[in-house]
Design a protein around this motif. Structure first.
Motif, PDB file in Angstrom:
ATOM      1  N   ILE B   4       0.873  -1.173   0.000  1.00 44.16           N
ATOM      2  CA  ILE B   4       0.000   0.000   0.000  1.00 44.16           C
ATOM      3  C   ILE B   4       0.916   1.231   0.000  1.00 44.16           C
ATOM      4  O   ILE B   4       1.759   1.385   0.891  1.00 44.16           O
ATOM      5  N   ILE B   5       0.758   2.066  -0.980  1.00 42.80           N
ATOM      6  CA  ILE B   5       1.582   3.276  -1.065  1.00 42.80           C
ATOM      7  C   ILE B   5       0.661   4.491  -1.002  1.00 42.80           C
ATOM      8  O   ILE B   5      -0.319   4.572  -1.748  1.00 42.80           O
ATOM      9  N   ALA B  25       3.832   1.913 -13.498  1.00 37.60           N
ATOM     10  CA  ALA B  25       5.131   1.228 -13.468  1.00 37.60           C
ATOM     11  C   ALA B  25       5.080  -0.019 -12.585  1.00 37.60           C
ATOM     12  O   ALA B  25       5.749  -1.015 -12.865  1.00 37.60           O
ATOM     13  N   LEU B  26       4.301   0.040 -11.521  1.00 46.69           N
ATOM     14  CA  LEU B  26       4.220  -1.097 -10.591  1.00 46.69           C
ATOM     15  C   LEU B  26       3.093  -2.062 -10.954  1.00 46.69           C
ATOM     16  O   LEU B  26       2.939  -3.114 -10.352  1.00 46.69           O
ATOM     17  N   ASN B  27       2.316  -1.641 -11.942  1.00 47.86           N
ATOM     18  CA  ASN B  27       1.173  -2.430 -12.394  1.00 47.86           C
ATOM     19  C   ASN B  27       0.161  -2.698 -11.270  1.00 47.86           C
ATOM     20  O   ASN B  27      -0.270  -3.830 -11.047  1.00 47.86           O
ATOM     21  N   ILE B  28      -0.164  -1.664 -10.564  1.00 47.40           N
ATOM     22  CA  ILE B  28      -1.182  -1.753  -9.498  1.00 47.40           C
ATOM     23  C   ILE B  28      -2.144  -0.570  -9.677  1.00 47.40           C
ATOM     24  O   ILE B  28      -1.794   0.410 -10.341  1.00 47.40           O
ATOM     25  N   PRO B  29      -3.348  -0.620  -9.112  1.00 50.78           N
ATOM     26  CA  PRO B  29      -4.271   0.509  -9.293  1.00 50.78           C
ATOM     27  C   PRO B  29      -3.877   1.747  -8.476  1.00 50.78           C
ATOM     28  O   PRO B  29      -3.234   1.629  -7.435  1.00 50.78           O
ATOM     29  N   CYS B  30      -4.239   2.898  -9.011  1.00 54.50           N
ATOM     30  CA  CYS B  30      -4.037   4.166  -8.298  1.00 54.50           C
ATOM     31  C   CYS B  30      -5.405   4.778  -8.041  1.00 54.50           C
ATOM     32  O   CYS B  30      -6.192   4.968  -8.967  1.00 54.50           O
ATOM     33  N   TYR B  31      -5.721   5.066  -6.786  1.00 56.04           N
ATOM     34  CA  TYR B  31      -7.007   5.664  -6.452  1.00 56.04           C
ATOM     35  C   TYR B  31      -6.819   7.125  -6.072  1.00 56.04           C
ATOM     36  O   TYR B  31      -6.014   7.450  -5.204  1.00 56.04           O
ATOM     37  N   LEU B  94     -10.744  -0.141  -0.228  1.00 58.96           N
ATOM     38  CA  LEU B  94      -9.834  -0.228  -1.382  1.00 58.96           C
ATOM     39  C   LEU B  94      -8.503  -0.865  -0.960  1.00 58.96           C
ATOM     40  O   LEU B  94      -7.964  -1.720  -1.667  1.00 58.96           O
ATOM     41  N   ALA B  95      -7.986  -0.432   0.193  1.00 62.36           N
ATOM     42  CA  ALA B  95      -6.702  -0.966   0.667  1.00 62.36           C
ATOM     43  C   ALA B  95      -6.818  -2.456   0.993  1.00 62.36           C
ATOM     44  O   ALA B  95      -5.862  -3.215   0.842  1.00 62.36           O
ATOM     45  N   GLU B  96      -8.000  -2.861   1.396  1.00 66.34           N
ATOM     46  CA  GLU B  96      -8.241  -4.259   1.753  1.00 66.34           C
ATOM     47  C   GLU B  96      -8.134  -5.164   0.530  1.00 66.34           C
ATOM     48  O   GLU B  96      -7.778  -6.337   0.627  1.00 66.34           O
ATOM     49  N   LYS B  97      -8.462  -4.584  -0.641  1.00 67.95           N
ATOM     50  CA  LYS B  97      -8.468  -5.370  -1.881  1.00 67.95           C
ATOM     51  C   LYS B  97      -7.092  -5.851  -2.308  1.00 67.95           C
ATOM     52  O   LYS B  97      -6.970  -6.798  -3.072  1.00 67.95           O
ATOM     53  N   ASP B  99      -2.655  -4.627  -3.283  1.00 71.88           N
ATOM     54  CA  ASP B  99      -1.685  -3.580  -3.631  1.00 71.88           C
ATOM     55  C   ASP B  99      -2.358  -2.380  -4.294  1.00 71.88           C
ATOM     56  O   ASP B  99      -3.189  -2.558  -5.195  1.00 71.88           O
ATOM     57  N   CYS B 100      -1.988  -1.189  -3.886  1.00 74.79           N
ATOM     58  CA  CYS B 100      -2.533   0.003  -4.538  1.00 74.79           C
ATOM     59  C   CYS B 100      -1.788   1.262  -4.117  1.00 74.79           C
ATOM     60  O   CYS B 100      -1.020   1.254  -3.153  1.00 74.79           O
ATOM     61  N   ILE B 101      -2.025   2.322  -4.864  1.00 74.57           N
ATOM     62  CA  ILE B 101      -1.543   3.659  -4.496  1.00 74.57           C
ATOM     63  C   ILE B 101      -2.765   4.515  -4.210  1.00 74.57           C
ATOM     64  O   ILE B 101      -3.739   4.487  -4.965  1.00 74.57           O
ATOM     65  N   ILE B 102      -2.717   5.259  -3.121  1.00 73.85           N
ATOM     66  CA  ILE B 102      -3.803   6.195  -2.831  1.00 73.85           C
ATOM     67  C   ILE B 102      -3.217   7.600  -2.728  1.00 73.85           C
ATOM     68  O   ILE B 102      -2.262   7.835  -1.979  1.00 73.85           O
ATOM     69  N   VAL B 103      -3.777   8.501  -3.515  1.00 81.28           N
ATOM     70  CA  VAL B 103      -3.273   9.880  -3.537  1.00 81.28           C
ATOM     71  C   VAL B 103      -4.127  10.748  -2.613  1.00 81.28           C
ATOM     72  O   VAL B 103      -5.359  10.789  -2.742  1.00 81.28           O
ATOM     73  N   GLY B 104      -3.464  11.422  -1.693  1.00 75.77           N
ATOM     74  CA  GLY B 104      -4.135  12.396  -0.832  1.00 75.77           C
ATOM     75  C   GLY B 104      -5.098  11.805   0.166  1.00 75.77           C
ATOM     76  O   GLY B 104      -5.005  10.635   0.542  1.00 75.77           O
ATOM     77  N   ARG B 105      -6.006  12.652   0.640  1.00 75.72           N
ATOM     78  CA  ARG B 105      -7.091  12.271   1.566  1.00 75.72           C
ATOM     79  C   ARG B 105      -6.610  11.644   2.891  1.00 75.72           C
ATOM     80  O   ARG B 105      -7.292  10.816   3.469  1.00 75.72           O
TER      81      ARG B 105
END
Lengths: 204, 204
Positions: B4-5, B25-31, B94-97, B99-105
């Motif tokens: 989780i990033i 680049a990491l092939n993971i979703p970005c929210y 979303l994080a539970e699903k 690997d992912c990137i979450i921007v802000g919030r």
């Protein structure tokens, strides 16, 4: 353009080890204590004395303290300034030679004309104390409180030195390109990724 | 353990672009904006309204202002709190699903139990203004002064939001694992090295 990387660090954060390992990964030299040795040799002085006078006792440089210290320490102050000037010269000569990493000694500021990549290494207090305890030599058995005091003193003199040379504060992100938190991490685990980051940075 | 990033960023620093490209680049979703869309859909509200109420107007949450605002805006405050709670829920789902990137919030704080890698993206003022100008839509022609004002306002509300949730200050290195200065750099040039850093970080 040479790859010049400077590493500034909080005491106990593993910055020195990071510099050494990163240099190995990048196959370039890392200058750290050698700078002291070179200055000592050039000036015909003891290495420990040079280290002390050129970094830790930087407070002696301050104009505000000169009045107080003048009668007792004029010779000492003059020599500190001379050593610092010599150290600056050595750092610039080393950077002139080509790719390298320089740990500490405000190299980020002194080499700003050469567009270095400036890294700041830091960690939380608990991690720094643990690292200090792990690397303590046999005869150096400081308590947590003593380590904390030493950490504060050394970081303060690093911050003071930077204050003389730059308008950005030691450890404030504005003065660096990348800040790396080593809390709870082994330095060697951080290095491969960091090496890749550095290479990509300079290959732009 | 999932990768989780979280990406926190100064307005205009390119953090959003960095999140998107790093995720590719990491092939993971970005929210990012999708979080707003999901909250809006769940609550049956307009997306713009949700964005405004859940982040920018966070000041309405402050107990100190409630006295003043009470008569006019009780409904608004209640809804802001409700939306923020819903947003937190969405972020955790979303994080539970995986690997992912979450921007802000404030995802770095909200997801602290999942040991995310928290990145802060920043830049000097000139670079941020230049980036804002370059990405401005045709009808949005702000002067440098207006951009600067907008930057300050948005960053202040981000800092205010974090203040409610964490004892570390928004943008202070202590709260993050890596701080990346994008001044004068193209985001895409930073991404390959950063991706390598992230992979090495999680593979320890």
């Amino acid at each position: 353009m040479s790859k010049i990387i400077t590493i500034s660090r909080e005491f106990g954060s593993g910055g020195r080890e990071l510099g050494k390992r990163l240099a190995e990964a990048l196959n370039i030299p890392c200058y750290d204590y050698q700078i002291i040795e070179m200055v000592a040799e050039k000036q015909g002085l003891d290495k420990d004395y040079v280290e002390n006078a050129s970094e830790r006792d930087i407070r002696a440089f301050y104009p505000t303290t000169i009045g107080v210290r003048f009668s007792a320490s004029t010779y000492f102050i003059n020599q500190s300034v001379e050593l610092f000037t010599e150290q600056t010269k050595v750092i610039r000569e080393l950077a002139e030679k080509g790719d390298c990493i320089i740990v500490g000694r405000c190299a980020d500021v002194l080499l700003s004309g050469k567009n270095p990549l400036n890294i700041f290494v830091y960690a939380d207090k608990a991690s720094k104390i643990k690292r200090c305890q792990a690397r303590a030599k046999g005869d150096e058995n400081l308590s947590e409180k003593e380590i904390e005091k030493k950490m504060k003193e050394i970081d303060k003199s690093r911050a003071d030195l930077r204050k003389m040379l730059s308008d950005t504060k030691w450890g404030d992100k504005e003065g660096y390109h990348l800040l790396v938190n080593t809390s709870g991490k082994e330095i060697k685990s951080i290095v491969p990724g960091l090496a890749a980051y550095v290479n990509a940075y300079f290959n732009e």
